[in-house]
Design a protein around this motif. Sequence first.
Motif, PDB file in Angstrom:
ATOM      1  N   SER A 617       0.843  -1.194   0.000  1.00  0.00           N
ATOM      2  CA  SER A 617       0.000   0.000   0.000  1.00  0.00           C
ATOM      3  C   SER A 617       0.880   1.247   0.000  1.00  0.00           C
ATOM      4  O   SER A 617       2.075   1.184   0.351  1.00  0.00           O
ATOM      5  N   HIS A 618       0.274   2.355  -0.372  1.00  0.00           N
ATOM      6  CA  HIS A 618       0.999   3.642  -0.396  1.00  0.00           C
ATOM      7  C   HIS A 618      -0.033   4.764  -0.315  1.00  0.00           C
ATOM      8  O   HIS A 618      -1.131   4.659  -0.887  1.00  0.00           O
ATOM      9  N   GLU A 619       0.308   5.842   0.412  1.00  0.00           N
ATOM     10  CA  GLU A 619      -0.583   6.993   0.514  1.00  0.00           C
ATOM     11  C   GLU A 619      -0.146   8.083  -0.458  1.00  0.00           C
ATOM     12  O   GLU A 619       1.045   8.368  -0.614  1.00  0.00           O
ATOM     13  N   TRP A 620      -1.150   8.668  -1.119  1.00  0.00           N
ATOM     14  CA  TRP A 620      -0.914   9.698  -2.152  1.00  0.00           C
ATOM     15  C   TRP A 620      -1.674  10.952  -1.754  1.00  0.00           C
ATOM     16  O   TRP A 620      -2.899  10.912  -1.529  1.00  0.00           O
ATOM     17  N   ASP A 621      -0.954  12.060  -1.699  1.00  0.00           N
ATOM     18  CA  ASP A 621      -1.564  13.359  -1.378  1.00  0.00           C
ATOM     19  C   ASP A 621      -2.145  13.945  -2.659  1.00  0.00           C
ATOM     20  O   ASP A 621      -1.409  14.443  -3.530  1.00  0.00           O
ATOM     21  N   GLY A 622      -3.486  13.862  -2.795  1.00  0.00           N
ATOM     22  CA  GLY A 622      -4.139  14.336  -4.010  1.00  0.00           C
ATOM     23  C   GLY A 622      -4.125  15.839  -4.173  1.00  0.00           C
ATOM     24  O   GLY A 622      -4.462  16.357  -5.256  1.00  0.00           O
ATOM     25  N   LYS A 623      -3.745  16.584  -3.125  1.00  0.00           N
ATOM     26  CA  LYS A 623      -3.698  18.046  -3.246  1.00  0.00           C
ATOM     27  C   LYS A 623      -2.513  18.500  -4.090  1.00  0.00           C
ATOM     28  O   LYS A 623      -2.410  19.683  -4.418  1.00  0.00           O
ATOM     29  N   THR A 624      -1.615  17.557  -4.436  1.00  0.00           N
ATOM     30  CA  THR A 624      -0.448  17.940  -5.232  1.00  0.00           C
ATOM     31  C   THR A 624      -0.743  17.962  -6.730  1.00  0.00           C
ATOM     32  O   THR A 624       0.158  18.257  -7.527  1.00  0.00           O
ATOM     33  N   VAL A 625      -1.968  17.624  -7.128  1.00  0.00           N
ATOM     34  CA  VAL A 625      -2.319  17.633  -8.550  1.00  0.00           C
ATOM     35  C   VAL A 625      -3.610  18.437  -8.721  1.00  0.00           C
ATOM     36  O   VAL A 625      -4.345  18.713  -7.767  1.00  0.00           O
ATOM     37  N   GLU A 626      -3.857  18.806  -9.950  1.00  0.00           N
ATOM     38  CA  GLU A 626      -5.073  19.561 -10.247  1.00  0.00           C
ATOM     39  C   GLU A 626      -6.297  18.657 -10.140  1.00  0.00           C
ATOM     40  O   GLU A 626      -6.201  17.431 -10.224  1.00  0.00           O
ATOM     41  N   ASP A 627      -7.441  19.308  -9.949  1.00  0.00           N
ATOM     42  CA  ASP A 627      -8.676  18.541  -9.896  1.00  0.00           C
ATOM     43  C   ASP A 627      -8.910  17.833 -11.221  1.00  0.00           C
ATOM     44  O   ASP A 627      -8.539  18.325 -12.293  1.00  0.00           O
ATOM     45  N   GLY A 628      -9.535  16.651 -11.122  1.00  0.00           N
ATOM     46  CA  GLY A 628      -9.846  15.923 -12.342  1.00  0.00           C
ATOM     47  C   GLY A 628     -10.068  14.440 -12.056  1.00  0.00           C
ATOM     48  O   GLY A 628     -10.010  13.977 -10.911  1.00  0.00           O
ATOM     49  N   ARG A 629     -10.299  13.674 -13.115  1.00  0.00           N
ATOM     50  CA  ARG A 629     -10.470  12.228 -13.020  1.00  0.00           C
ATOM     51  C   ARG A 629      -9.137  11.555 -13.355  1.00  0.00           C
ATOM     52  O   ARG A 629      -8.545  11.850 -14.399  1.00  0.00           O
ATOM     53  N   TYR A 630      -8.732  10.644 -12.493  1.00  0.00           N
ATOM     54  CA  TYR A 630      -7.428  10.007 -12.631  1.00  0.00           C
ATOM     55  C   TYR A 630      -7.574   8.480 -12.564  1.00  0.00           C
ATOM     56  O   TYR A 630      -8.573   7.953 -12.079  1.00  0.00           O
ATOM     57  N   GLU A 631      -6.540   7.791 -13.039  1.00  0.00           N
ATOM     58  CA  GLU A 631      -6.399   6.365 -12.844  1.00  0.00           C
ATOM     59  C   GLU A 631      -4.981   6.080 -12.368  1.00  0.00           C
ATOM     60  O   GLU A 631      -4.043   6.804 -12.697  1.00  0.00           O
ATOM     61  N   VAL A 632      -4.859   5.012 -11.560  1.00  0.00           N
ATOM     62  CA  VAL A 632      -3.585   4.648 -10.945  1.00  0.00           C
ATOM     63  C   VAL A 632      -3.161   3.282 -11.478  1.00  0.00           C
ATOM     64  O   VAL A 632      -3.980   2.358 -11.590  1.00  0.00           O
ATOM     65  N   ARG A 633      -1.893   3.151 -11.815  1.00  0.00           N
ATOM     66  CA  ARG A 633      -1.344   1.873 -12.296  1.00  0.00           C
ATOM     67  C   ARG A 633      -0.310   1.371 -11.301  1.00  0.00           C
ATOM     68  O   ARG A 633       0.568   2.118 -10.870  1.00  0.00           O
ATOM     69  N   VAL A 634      -0.426   0.055 -10.973  1.00  0.00           N
ATOM     70  CA  VAL A 634       0.577  -0.603 -10.131  1.00  0.00           C
ATOM     71  C   VAL A 634       1.300  -1.622 -11.001  1.00  0.00           C
ATOM     72  O   VAL A 634       0.668  -2.486 -11.635  1.00  0.00           O
ATOM     73  N   VAL A 635       2.624  -1.532 -11.052  1.00  0.00           N
ATOM     74  CA  VAL A 635       3.458  -2.455 -11.821  1.00  0.00           C
ATOM     75  C   VAL A 635       4.273  -3.290 -10.843  1.00  0.00           C
ATOM     76  O   VAL A 635       4.985  -2.742  -9.990  1.00  0.00           O
ATOM     77  N   ALA A 636       4.150  -4.632 -10.937  1.00  0.00           N
ATOM     78  CA  ALA A 636       4.933  -5.550 -10.099  1.00  0.00           C
ATOM     79  C   ALA A 636       6.057  -6.131 -10.935  1.00  0.00           C
ATOM     80  O   ALA A 636       5.845  -6.575 -12.070  1.00  0.00           O
ATOM     81  N   SER A 637       7.258  -6.169 -10.368  1.00  0.00           N
ATOM     82  CA  SER A 637       8.435  -6.678 -11.077  1.00  0.00           C
ATOM     83  C   SER A 637       9.125  -7.752 -10.246  1.00  0.00           C
ATOM     84  O   SER A 637       9.209  -7.643  -9.021  1.00  0.00           O
ATOM     85  N   ASP A 638       9.613  -8.814 -10.929  1.00  0.00           N
ATOM     86  CA  ASP A 638      10.367  -9.873 -10.240  1.00  0.00           C
ATOM     87  C   ASP A 638      11.867  -9.732 -10.464  1.00  0.00           C
ATOM     88  O   ASP A 638      12.617 -10.691 -10.385  1.00  0.00           O
ATOM     89  N   GLU A 639      12.340  -8.522 -10.734  1.00  0.00           N
ATOM     90  CA  GLU A 639      13.739  -8.305 -11.106  1.00  0.00           C
ATOM     91  C   GLU A 639      14.722  -8.705 -10.015  1.00  0.00           C
ATOM     92  O   GLU A 639      15.877  -9.049 -10.304  1.00  0.00           O
ATOM     93  N   ARG A 640      14.294  -8.703  -8.769  1.00  0.00           N
ATOM     94  CA  ARG A 640      15.219  -9.071  -7.692  1.00  0.00           C
ATOM     95  C   ARG A 640      15.478 -10.567  -7.625  1.00  0.00           C
ATOM     96  O   ARG A 640      16.376 -11.007  -6.924  1.00  0.00           O
ATOM     97  N   SER A 641      14.665 -11.356  -8.316  1.00  0.00           N
ATOM     98  CA  SER A 641      14.861 -12.807  -8.335  1.00  0.00           C
ATOM     99  C   SER A 641      15.282 -13.310  -9.702  1.00  0.00           C
ATOM    100  O   SER A 641      15.337 -14.514  -9.924  1.00  0.00           O
ATOM    101  N   ASN A 642      15.576 -12.407 -10.633  1.00  0.00           N
ATOM    102  CA  ASN A 642      15.908 -12.804 -11.995  1.00  0.00           C
ATOM    103  C   ASN A 642      17.024 -11.949 -12.547  1.00  0.00           C
ATOM    104  O   ASN A 642      17.371 -10.896 -12.000  1.00  0.00           O
TER     105      ASN A 642
END
Length: 758
Positions: A617-642
Amino acid sequence: MRMEFRRLNPLRIAALTLMIGLLVGPSGAVTSKITRQASSKQFLEGKAEGVVISSRGTLQLGRAAKVLASEFDDVWSVNSIVASGGSIYIGTSPNGSIYKYRLGALTKIYPAEGQAVIDKDRPAVAKASEDGEVVEQDERFSNEHIFAMAVDVAGRLVVGISGDNCRLCRYETGAMETIFEPSDAKYIFAIETDSVGNLYIGTGPEGKIYVLDPSGKVAQLVYDSPDKNILSLVAGKDGFVYAGSDTRGLVYKINPRNKSATVLYDSEEPEISALLFAGGAPTETGYLYATATSAKVVQNEQKFAADQAVSGRPEPKEQEDRGSPSDSNGGLKLKIPNTKTDTDKKPAQRPTPVARGSKPGTASYIYKISKQGYVTELFSESAVFLCLAEQDGTILLGSGNSGQVFAIDPDAERSTILYEDERAAQITALATIEGDVYIGTANPAKLVLLSPDYASNGTYVSGLIDAGQPARWGKLQIDADIPRGCKIMVASRSGNVKDANDPTFSDWTEQVEITEPIQLRCPLGRFCQYKLTLQTQDGKRTPLVREVAVASTVPNLAPRVESVEVTRQTGSGKEGVFKISYKASDENDDTLIHTIDFRKIGRDTWIQLKDEIEGDSHEWDGKTVEDGRYEVRVVASDERSNSPSTKLTGSRISDPIIVDNTPPVIRKYSLDKTGRTATLKLQVTDELSVISKLEYTINSNAQWKSTLPDDLIFDTTDESFTIVTEELAPGEHIIALRISDSAGNTTYRTFEVSMLGN
């Protein structure tokens, strides 16, 4: 890696310690999976032929078995086996036949030729003659059963014949003589001879016990129980007779001298099907073993070791420590190196010994009763327990409906499936005669001799080992003792269907002898099976397998982000803050790190919010961006095991969220006075969020009142309100408004109104 075989002294088996081999070929993730099988529950997922599986999770060759007789006439069940004068006598159902087995020949001795009993109530059986003409068959046997037999003090066969009218008979010089015919019984279920030659019989359906003197001429009623049937009898060296009943499942202790009885044990199961004294010194009674069972358990039959797995073992008595059945001069001892233990597999717990049965009739039990009357549970299984015998301190148990004989060591708390019939449904009779074990079966009926020697070979085929994805299969290792003159062979196969009978499974590979870790040669596949073949040259020693380990590696698979959820935080200091929660998994059990990006809907470019996050999890302060509709992407990587060339990523995009840090605004208003009241009309709007609340107060900062929109529901970003005040006193008044949207943004506004005096 160098491997060395080292011979130890003749009293110990040679030791061989081997490391896990790495897979050959290109690797993806750096971790491999080791599947270890070391419990009876795990081994019982496979299939054994000529191999026995103990309750402590070992594999070894079973005893060699030979079918002595199976050509019985209209026989469904072998109910009783006794020996006298070098002959084996066999009592059967349903036509009350008795057979004699001697020197390889089987002979029916009862009913003899011309002794068929006619039952006039049964219809005649029609059959065709040689010329095709239909004739009536007159030989209609009555429904008779030989449930019990014994040998009297003179070595003569004593038989209980059950039917419409039961009778106790004695077989002598080729003739069957009736010596006692109780008028109130139809069944003789048990016959027992005490130390002075008295004959005891247990009957039904009135639950009575009779005694006959050694000559068989004088019969007396010993005990009239309230139970339906007396199913089992055993005479103790203490002069008492013990009986097991049907209906209430009681074990009685009966004093034949004064014909009194006490209840030694009250079982929760309805039937005490067998009783046995074993384990005592020649001058002592020993322990009384009782099987408590119910025919209902057949509907719930399961493999015994699912409930029998237990950690540790009792310390053996020094004088009784006979060692492993595989001990020999020379040979191999194979070991499996330690690997990470699976944390999600918890061993099943052995049932706690009890002083009184307290479990429902879904299992059968063997109870061990001391001479003081203390009762403990020795063994349980979801099966029907039918008969007991004893050999060299081991309790032998015949059961159905899988045709199994269990061998139970009471001191070591160890149980083994000693024999499993491939065709018969029930083991209905057991007898130990001069060191040999004779087995009687039902459906179909057979007489089987269980040899003291091990079978020359046997096979164990494992259940399916699931790698989760198509995998490369590595090396198979075993923890085993392999005596000189014995060997273990292995073959394997693989497939991608969770059905071992599917024709798409590969063929079995050629068998190879296991003397070290063996590379499995089966093709890439999600499921793998191995087949062990255990062999012995002389039948005196057997390989003993304690554990099997199979290695597999799944080519690197991309991580999977299973969910992304973004929620607005509430509470003081959390205004405009969003919590981004996500769940990710990896089929290779790789270590994952996460990157979080966001973008305004309608734009193509992602903006990185945070990278190399190890948590979820992670907390995001939405006051740092302008008002509007947004989407969030989470990318998982296995680079530490490969490696850089094999690392993979997986991603997931959240549902759209609204970042709204701007409160509602009053687009239009009007304030009118009528008499001493004021009417305030408002048009309130918000760019992104639904108007959720409007409160007002007059001349106060505490007494806020809520009001609804003119359409009586908060459901849009534009709402109309009408506020009509109460009558106001002459003078200046302030109407204060507090308007909020669903994002928690609030705007304040005041209006002044002046009321004139009269």
